[in-house]
Design a protein around this motif. Structure first.
Motif, PDB file in Angstrom:
ATOM      1  N   ARG A 146       1.469  12.487  -9.922  1.00  0.00           N
ATOM      2  CA  ARG A 146       0.893  13.831 -10.076  1.00  0.00           C
ATOM      3  C   ARG A 146       1.845  15.028 -10.272  1.00  0.00           C
ATOM      4  NH1 ARG A 146      -4.137  13.401  -6.487  1.00  0.00           N
ATOM      5  NH2 ARG A 146      -4.150  15.844  -6.860  1.00  0.00           N
ATOM      6  N   GLY A 147       3.213  14.465 -10.299  1.00  0.00           N
ATOM      7  CA  GLY A 147       4.408  15.403 -10.514  1.00  0.00           C
ATOM      8  C   GLY A 147       5.215  14.751 -11.747  1.00  0.00           C
ATOM      9  N   PRO A 148       6.188  15.168 -11.811  1.00  0.00           N
ATOM     10  CA  PRO A 148       7.100  14.949 -13.278  1.00  0.00           C
ATOM     11  C   PRO A 148       8.118  13.702 -12.742  1.00  0.00           C
ATOM     12  CG  PRO A 148       8.240  16.689 -11.762  1.00  0.00           C
ATOM     13  CD  PRO A 148       7.029  16.657 -11.229  1.00  0.00           C
ATOM     14  N   HIS A 149       7.641  12.842 -11.711  1.00  0.00           N
ATOM     15  CA  HIS A 149       8.586  11.685 -11.461  1.00  0.00           C
ATOM     16  C   HIS A 149       7.986  10.518 -11.880  1.00  0.00           C
ATOM     17  CE1 HIS A 149      10.382  14.664  -8.458  1.00  0.00           C
ATOM     18  NE2 HIS A 149       9.157  14.866  -8.367  1.00  0.00           N
ATOM     19  N   ARG A 150       7.868  10.471 -13.226  1.00  0.00           N
ATOM     20  CA  ARG A 150       7.581   9.201 -13.613  1.00  0.00           C
ATOM     21  C   ARG A 150       8.117   8.001 -13.462  1.00  0.00           C
ATOM     22  NH1 ARG A 150       4.075   7.399 -17.584  1.00  0.00           N
ATOM     23  NH2 ARG A 150       4.724   5.791 -19.293  1.00  0.00           N
ATOM     24  N   THR A 151       9.568   8.001 -13.524  1.00  0.00           N
ATOM     25  CA  THR A 151      10.414   6.805 -13.046  1.00  0.00           C
ATOM     26  C   THR A 151      10.075   6.306 -11.782  1.00  0.00           C
ATOM     27  OG1 THR A 151      11.938   7.558 -14.712  1.00  0.00           O
ATOM     28  CG2 THR A 151      12.627   6.020 -13.115  1.00  0.00           C
ATOM     29  N   THR A 152       9.888   7.140 -10.779  1.00  0.00           N
ATOM     30  CA  THR A 152       9.702   6.926  -9.427  1.00  0.00           C
ATOM     31  C   THR A 152       8.267   6.161  -9.370  1.00  0.00           C
ATOM     32  OG1 THR A 152      10.835   8.757  -8.496  1.00  0.00           O
ATOM     33  CG2 THR A 152       9.486   7.746  -7.030  1.00  0.00           C
ATOM     34  N   ALA A 153       7.300   6.767  -9.943  1.00  0.00           N
ATOM     35  CA  ALA A 153       5.907   6.135 -10.217  1.00  0.00           C
ATOM     36  C   ALA A 153       5.957   4.710 -10.620  1.00  0.00           C
ATOM     37  CB  ALA A 153       5.122   7.143 -10.878  1.00  0.00           C
ATOM     38  N   ILE A 154       6.382   4.544 -11.667  1.00  0.00           N
ATOM     39  CA  ILE A 154       6.401   3.331 -12.347  1.00  0.00           C
ATOM     40  C   ILE A 154       7.361   2.194 -11.327  1.00  0.00           C
ATOM     41  CG2 ILE A 154       7.603   1.950 -14.240  1.00  0.00           C
ATOM     42  CD1 ILE A 154       6.906   4.332 -15.913  1.00  0.00           C
ATOM     43  N   ALA A 155       8.601   2.558 -10.697  1.00  0.00           N
ATOM     44  CA  ALA A 155       9.240   1.763 -10.048  1.00  0.00           C
ATOM     45  C   ALA A 155       8.401   1.671  -8.736  1.00  0.00           C
ATOM     46  CB  ALA A 155      10.680   2.342  -9.566  1.00  0.00           C
ATOM     47  N   GLY A 210       5.253  -2.337  -5.295  1.00  0.00           N
ATOM     48  CA  GLY A 210       3.993  -2.691  -4.677  1.00  0.00           C
ATOM     49  C   GLY A 210       3.337  -3.852  -5.173  1.00  0.00           C
ATOM     50  N   ALA A 211       3.107  -4.149  -6.512  1.00  0.00           N
ATOM     51  CA  ALA A 211       2.938  -5.248  -7.147  1.00  0.00           C
ATOM     52  C   ALA A 211       3.568  -6.559  -6.607  1.00  0.00           C
ATOM     53  CB  ALA A 211       2.994  -5.140  -8.486  1.00  0.00           C
ATOM     54  N   ALA A 212       4.841  -6.419  -6.395  1.00  0.00           N
ATOM     55  CA  ALA A 212       5.523  -7.505  -5.735  1.00  0.00           C
ATOM     56  C   ALA A 212       5.295  -7.982  -4.345  1.00  0.00           C
ATOM     57  CB  ALA A 212       7.265  -7.215  -6.180  1.00  0.00           C
ATOM     58  N   LEU A 213       4.986  -6.954  -3.957  1.00  0.00           N
ATOM     59  CA  LEU A 213       4.643  -7.017  -2.336  1.00  0.00           C
ATOM     60  C   LEU A 213       3.114  -7.507  -2.063  1.00  0.00           C
ATOM     61  CD1 LEU A 213       6.363  -3.765  -0.763  1.00  0.00           C
ATOM     62  CD2 LEU A 213       7.128  -6.030  -0.410  1.00  0.00           C
ATOM     63  N   LEU A 214       2.436  -7.120  -2.978  1.00  0.00           N
ATOM     64  CA  LEU A 214       1.012  -7.499  -2.823  1.00  0.00           C
ATOM     65  C   LEU A 214       0.837  -8.834  -3.321  1.00  0.00           C
ATOM     66  CD1 LEU A 214      -1.024  -4.022  -3.533  1.00  0.00           C
ATOM     67  CD2 LEU A 214      -0.355  -5.153  -1.435  1.00  0.00           C
ATOM     68  N   LEU A 246       0.920  -1.239   0.007  1.00  0.00           N
ATOM     69  CA  LEU A 246       0.019   0.012   0.107  1.00  0.00           C
ATOM     70  C   LEU A 246       0.769   1.438  -0.025  1.00  0.00           C
ATOM     71  CD1 LEU A 246      -2.641   1.457   0.204  1.00  0.00           C
ATOM     72  CD2 LEU A 246      -2.578   1.365   2.648  1.00  0.00           C
ATOM     73  N   MET A 247       1.819   1.122   0.811  1.00  0.00           N
ATOM     74  CA  MET A 247       2.872   2.296   1.008  1.00  0.00           C
ATOM     75  C   MET A 247       3.599   2.595  -0.572  1.00  0.00           C
ATOM     76  SD  MET A 247       2.389   3.949   3.696  1.00  0.00           S
ATOM     77  CE  MET A 247       0.637   3.385   3.488  1.00  0.00           C
ATOM     78  N   ALA A 248       3.815   1.642  -1.177  1.00  0.00           N
ATOM     79  CA  ALA A 248       4.559   1.753  -2.490  1.00  0.00           C
ATOM     80  C   ALA A 248       3.605   2.564  -3.665  1.00  0.00           C
ATOM     81  CB  ALA A 248       5.139   0.396  -3.067  1.00  0.00           C
ATOM     82  N   TYR A 249       2.278   1.868  -3.308  1.00  0.00           N
ATOM     83  CA  TYR A 249       1.292   2.475  -4.322  1.00  0.00           C
ATOM     84  C   TYR A 249       0.971   3.809  -4.004  1.00  0.00           C
ATOM     85  CZ  TYR A 249       0.573  -1.569  -7.507  1.00  0.00           C
ATOM     86  OH  TYR A 249       0.839  -2.432  -8.450  1.00  0.00           O
ATOM     87  N   VAL A 250       0.908   4.208  -2.635  1.00  0.00           N
ATOM     88  CA  VAL A 250       0.616   5.597  -2.333  1.00  0.00           C
ATOM     89  C   VAL A 250       1.669   6.385  -2.916  1.00  0.00           C
ATOM     90  CG1 VAL A 250       0.509   7.162  -0.532  1.00  0.00           C
ATOM     91  CG2 VAL A 250      -0.774   5.246  -0.008  1.00  0.00           C
ATOM     92  N   LEU A 251       2.832   5.979  -2.816  1.00  0.00           N
ATOM     93  CA  LEU A 251       4.108   6.686  -3.300  1.00  0.00           C
ATOM     94  C   LEU A 251       3.896   6.896  -4.740  1.00  0.00           C
ATOM     95  CD1 LEU A 251       7.034   7.984  -3.153  1.00  0.00           C
ATOM     96  CD2 LEU A 251       7.934   5.651  -3.340  1.00  0.00           C
ATOM     97  N   SER A 252       3.614   5.793  -5.441  1.00  0.00           N
ATOM     98  CA  SER A 252       3.449   5.880  -6.811  1.00  0.00           C
ATOM     99  C   SER A 252       2.321   6.885  -7.333  1.00  0.00           C
ATOM    100  CB  SER A 252       2.787   4.494  -7.361  1.00  0.00           C
ATOM    101  OG  SER A 252       2.643   4.585  -8.799  1.00  0.00           O
ATOM    102  N   TRP A 253       1.221   6.818  -6.536  1.00  0.00           N
ATOM    103  CA  TRP A 253       0.164   7.656  -6.834  1.00  0.00           C
ATOM    104  C   TRP A 253       0.501   9.035  -6.698  1.00  0.00           C
ATOM    105  CZ3 TRP A 253      -3.361  10.682  -3.418  1.00  0.00           C
ATOM    106  CH2 TRP A 253      -4.442  11.145  -4.120  1.00  0.00           C
ATOM    107  N   LEU A 254       1.397   9.388  -5.795  1.00  0.00           N
ATOM    108  CA  LEU A 254       1.844  10.783  -5.479  1.00  0.00           C
ATOM    109  C   LEU A 254       2.937  11.151  -6.629  1.00  0.00           C
ATOM    110  CD1 LEU A 254       2.137  11.024  -1.520  1.00  0.00           C
ATOM    111  CD2 LEU A 254       0.228  11.993  -2.892  1.00  0.00           C
ATOM    112  N   ALA A 255       3.691  10.303  -6.941  1.00  0.00           N
ATOM    113  CA  ALA A 255       4.517  10.401  -8.028  1.00  0.00           C
ATOM    114  C   ALA A 255       4.050  10.978  -9.431  1.00  0.00           C
ATOM    115  CB  ALA A 255       5.547   9.522  -7.924  1.00  0.00           C
TER     116      ALA A 255
END
Length: 89
Positions: free
Chosen positions: A53-62, A67-71, A42-51
């Motif tokens: 919203r800005g110019p941090h596409r690589t962070t969002a994807i990573a 998150g997918a691996a943990l879930l 969940l925390m990884a996906y929250v970070l992805s969602w927040l990223a």
């Protein structure tokens, strides 16, 4: 969709906590690991969602991949507990 998935984690966690009271000691250990993996995912996906919203596409994807691996691991443990519980009945 990531935002809706993050929001849906709360009622899902409440349902899991309701079931946890009926578990054996061994299954509680598995449930704690399951919950920890879900929280991490969940925390990884929250970070992805927040990223996203800005110019941090690589962070969002990573963070989505993490998150997918943990879930996936959490889902495996959850399935293990559900099928073990069904077999014990």
């Amino acid at each position: 969709l990531i935002g809706w998935g993050n929001i849906s984690a709360l009622p899902t966690a409440i349902a899991g906590l309701a079931d946890a009271g009926e578990l054996s000691h061994e299954d509680r250990r598995i449930a704690v690991t399951h919950a920890a993996l879900n929280i991490g995912g969940l925390m990884a996906y929250v970070l992805s969602w927040l990223a996203r919203r800005g110019p941090h596409r690589t962070t969002a994807i990573a963070s989505s991949v993490v998150g997918a691996a943990l879930l996936t691991a959490a889902g495996h443990l959850g399935g293990h507990m559900a099928f073990k519980s069904a077999a014990d009945e």
